[in-house]
Design a protein around this motif. Structure first.
Motif, short mmCIF file in Angstrom:
data_model
loop_
_atom_site.label_atom_id
_atom_site.label_comp_id
_atom_site.label_asym_id
_atom_site.label_seq_id
_atom_site.Cartn_x
_atom_site.Cartn_y
_atom_site.Cartn_z
N GLY A 21 53.58 50.05 76.25
CA GLY A 21 53.01 50.20 75.37
C GLY A 21 53.56 51.71 74.88
O GLY A 21 54.46 51.42 73.31
N THR A 22 54.86 51.52 74.83
CA THR A 22 55.98 52.90 74.54
C THR A 22 56.81 51.32 73.44
O THR A 22 57.44 51.95 72.44
N LEU A 23 56.90 50.13 74.65
CA LEU A 23 57.86 48.85 73.50
C LEU A 23 57.02 49.34 72.25
O LEU A 23 57.61 48.62 70.84
N ASP A 24 56.20 48.98 72.46
CA ASP A 24 54.57 48.25 70.86
C ASP A 24 54.76 49.77 70.65
O ASP A 24 55.18 49.50 69.29
N THR A 25 55.32 51.21 70.96
CA THR A 25 55.02 52.22 69.36
C THR A 25 56.31 52.57 69.44
O THR A 25 56.25 52.98 67.66
N VAL A 26 57.53 52.28 69.53
CA VAL A 26 58.95 52.30 69.56
C VAL A 26 59.34 51.37 67.99
O VAL A 26 59.19 51.41 66.90
N ILE A 27 58.02 50.37 68.72
CA ILE A 27 57.77 48.48 67.02
C ILE A 27 57.43 49.15 66.38
O ILE A 27 58.06 48.89 64.53
N LEU A 28 56.35 50.00 66.53
CA LEU A 28 54.84 49.87 65.29
C LEU A 28 55.72 50.95 64.39
O LEU A 28 55.91 51.56 62.94
N SER A 29 55.96 52.40 65.22
CA SER A 29 56.93 53.85 64.00
C SER A 29 57.97 53.30 63.40
O SER A 29 58.31 54.00 62.39
#
Length: 144
Positions: A20-28
């Motif tokens: 989840g954190t990897l996904d959030t970092v990339i999208l953000s």
């Protein structure tokens, strides 16, 4: 079984938070245009999401959704868990992104963008863990 389930839920919490954190970092990063803002949002939500996810897991562990005495089929249960978790997670991300970026529109954009990616990732995470026996003394679908 109780100690085993806590171990399993902690392991699920950690593995989901990494994904989840990897996904959030990339999208953000993509939405804000700033890798620093992306990292700040991702790192800030590590703590909030791990706590929220753990309590979400414990609540679903205690929920016995059944129809005519039969435990709800795993795919339907995982879909229901996916939607409840996504609602909690999206609200948390929107608030954190708004605070960190200083822009409520950025928070909304990031929150809405990750609805789709996170639901797909979460569903597959649930399926992976459903097939895993880690933290289970014996395989009993009623306990999942």
């Amino acid at each position: 079984m109780k100690d085993q389930s806590h171990k399993r839920h902690i392991a699920k919490t950690i593995t989901w938070r990494i994904v989840g954190t990897l996904d959030t970092v990339i999208l953000s990063w993509i939405i804000s245009g700033s890798p620093i803002i992306g990292l700040k949002i991702g790192l800030a939500e590590v703590v909030t999401k791990m706590l929220l996810y753990y309590f979400h897991e414990r609540a679903w562990f205690k929920i016995n959704l059944s129809k005519d005495g039969e435990v709800l089929e795993s795919r339907k249960r995982h879909i229901a868990k996916t939607f409840t978790w996504r609602l909690i997670g999206t609200i948390d991300t929107m608030i954190l992104a708004w605070i960190i970026s200083g822009d409520p529109l950025t928070g909304l954009k990031i929150g809405f963008a990750e609805v789709v990616t996170k639901m797909l990732l979460y569903y597959f995470h649930e399926r992976f863990w459903y097939k895993s026996n880690y933290g289970l003394s014996n395989r009993n679908k009623k306990e999942l």
